[in-house]
Write a protein that holds these residues in place. Structure first.
Motif, PDB file in Angstrom:
ATOM      1  N   LEU A 139      72.420  35.611  41.190  1.00  0.00           N
ATOM      2  CA  LEU A 139      73.085  35.372  39.916  1.00  0.00           C
ATOM      3  C   LEU A 139      72.063  35.188  38.800  1.00  0.00           C
ATOM      4  O   LEU A 139      71.200  34.318  38.872  1.00  0.00           O
ATOM      5  N   PHE A 140      72.172  36.043  37.780  1.00  0.00           N
ATOM      6  CA  PHE A 140      71.307  35.977  36.607  1.00  0.00           C
ATOM      7  C   PHE A 140      72.161  35.640  35.400  1.00  0.00           C
ATOM      8  O   PHE A 140      73.305  36.087  35.294  1.00  0.00           O
ATOM      9  N   GLU A 141      71.602  34.864  34.469  1.00  0.00           N
ATOM     10  CA  GLU A 141      72.338  34.481  33.272  1.00  0.00           C
ATOM     11  C   GLU A 141      71.515  34.799  32.041  1.00  0.00           C
ATOM     12  O   GLU A 141      70.325  34.507  31.975  1.00  0.00           O
ATOM     13  N   ILE A 142      72.182  35.409  31.060  1.00  0.00           N
ATOM     14  CA  ILE A 142      71.563  35.704  29.775  1.00  0.00           C
ATOM     15  C   ILE A 142      72.396  35.010  28.717  1.00  0.00           C
ATOM     16  O   ILE A 142      73.578  35.309  28.539  1.00  0.00           O
ATOM     17  N   ASP A 143      71.797  34.050  28.029  1.00  0.00           N
ATOM     18  CA  ASP A 143      72.457  33.398  26.909  1.00  0.00           C
ATOM     19  C   ASP A 143      72.031  34.106  25.629  1.00  0.00           C
ATOM     20  O   ASP A 143      70.852  34.440  25.460  1.00  0.00           O
ATOM     21  N   ILE A 165      77.858  45.254  19.537  1.00  0.00           N
ATOM     22  CA  ILE A 165      79.176  44.765  19.136  1.00  0.00           C
ATOM     23  C   ILE A 165      79.206  43.254  18.894  1.00  0.00           C
ATOM     24  O   ILE A 165      80.264  42.678  18.688  1.00  0.00           O
ATOM     25  N   GLY A 166      78.061  42.588  18.934  1.00  0.00           N
ATOM     26  CA  GLY A 166      78.000  41.148  18.684  1.00  0.00           C
ATOM     27  C   GLY A 166      77.075  40.435  19.645  1.00  0.00           C
ATOM     28  O   GLY A 166      76.302  41.047  20.376  1.00  0.00           O
ATOM     29  N   GLN A 167      77.167  39.115  19.649  1.00  0.00           N
ATOM     30  CA  GLN A 167      76.327  38.283  20.509  1.00  0.00           C
ATOM     31  C   GLN A 167      77.154  37.777  21.690  1.00  0.00           C
ATOM     32  O   GLN A 167      78.266  37.283  21.508  1.00  0.00           O
ATOM     33  N   TYR A 168      76.595  37.901  22.903  1.00  0.00           N
ATOM     34  CA  TYR A 168      77.329  37.578  24.125  1.00  0.00           C
ATOM     35  C   TYR A 168      76.487  36.770  25.098  1.00  0.00           C
ATOM     36  O   TYR A 168      75.263  36.848  25.092  1.00  0.00           O
ATOM     37  N   ASP A 169      77.165  36.013  25.950  1.00  0.00           N
ATOM     38  CA  ASP A 169      76.569  35.399  27.133  1.00  0.00           C
ATOM     39  C   ASP A 169      76.984  36.282  28.301  1.00  0.00           C
ATOM     40  O   ASP A 169      78.162  36.635  28.427  1.00  0.00           O
ATOM     41  N   ILE A 170      76.011  36.654  29.140  1.00  0.00           N
ATOM     42  CA  ILE A 170      76.274  37.625  30.202  1.00  0.00           C
ATOM     43  C   ILE A 170      75.737  37.101  31.525  1.00  0.00           C
ATOM     44  O   ILE A 170      74.666  36.504  31.575  1.00  0.00           O
ATOM     45  N   LYS A 171      76.487  37.359  32.602  1.00  0.00           N
ATOM     46  CA  LYS A 171      76.025  37.047  33.955  1.00  0.00           C
ATOM     47  C   LYS A 171      76.038  38.325  34.775  1.00  0.00           C
ATOM     48  O   LYS A 171      76.959  39.122  34.674  1.00  0.00           O
ATOM     49  N   LEU A 172      74.987  38.488  35.572  1.00  0.00           N
ATOM     50  CA  LEU A 172      74.869  39.638  36.468  1.00  0.00           C
ATOM     51  C   LEU A 172      74.703  39.137  37.888  1.00  0.00           C
ATOM     52  O   LEU A 172      74.102  38.088  38.123  1.00  0.00           O
ATOM     53  N   ILE A 214      82.020  36.458  24.628  1.00  0.00           N
ATOM     54  CA  ILE A 214      81.491  36.401  23.270  1.00  0.00           C
ATOM     55  C   ILE A 214      80.882  35.025  23.018  1.00  0.00           C
ATOM     56  O   ILE A 214      81.410  34.021  23.466  1.00  0.00           O
ATOM     57  N   ASP A 215      79.753  35.019  22.347  1.00  0.00           N
ATOM     58  CA  ASP A 215      79.037  33.775  22.048  1.00  0.00           C
ATOM     59  C   ASP A 215      79.261  33.462  20.577  1.00  0.00           C
ATOM     60  O   ASP A 215      78.590  33.985  19.710  1.00  0.00           O
ATOM     61  N   GLU A 216      80.256  32.633  20.314  1.00  0.00           N
ATOM     62  CA  GLU A 216      80.601  32.312  18.927  1.00  0.00           C
ATOM     63  C   GLU A 216      79.890  31.082  18.442  1.00  0.00           C
ATOM     64  O   GLU A 216      79.668  30.157  19.071  1.00  0.00           O
TER      65      GLU A 216
END
Length: 91
Positions: free
Chosen positions: A61-65, A71-78, A89-91
Motif C-alpha cells: 500500500l502506497f499513499e500520495i497526499d 483535473i485538480g488536487q487528489y489524495d491517492i492510494k495504490l 479529491i483533496d479540498e
C-alpha cells in the motif's frame, strides 16, 4: 527532597518520555524507495498526475497526499501492483 521522592519523579519522567517516543514511532510513515517512486510516478502519469512524495504504508500500500492532477488536487492510494485503489479529491 527525600530519595524515594526523587526515584518516583525520575520514574515518572522516564515513563512519560518512553510513551512519547512510542507514540511518535507509530505515526512516522516510511518513504517509498526510488524504484517504488518511479513505478508510482509511471502509473500516475497515465492519468495526468504527479506526486510530491510517496509514503509506503505497508508492503502492498502506497499513499500520495496532495497529488497534482490535470483535473485538480487528489489524495491517492495504490496497491502493491501499482494500481490505483482509492482516489479522493483533496479540498
Amino acid at each position: 527532597m527525600p530519595t524515594i521522592a526523587r526515584i518516583g519523579f525520575a520514574c515518572a519522567f522516564l515513563f512519560a518520555a518512553g510513551a512519547a517516543l512510542a507514540q511518535e514511532s507509530e505515526t512516522v510513515e516510511e518513504m517509498a524507495s526510488p524504484e517504488e517512486v518511479s513505478k508510482v510516478a509511471e502509473t500516475l502519469s497515465k492519468i495526468g498526475c504527479t506526486a510530491p512524495s510517496v509514503e509506503k504504508e505497508s508492503d502492498d500500500l502506497f499513499e500520495i497526499d496532495d497529488a497534482t492532477c490535470e483535473i485538480g488536487q487528489y489524495d491517492i492510494k495504490l496497491n502493491g501492483q501499482y494500481k490505483i485503489i482509492v482516489m479522493s479529491i483533496d479540498e
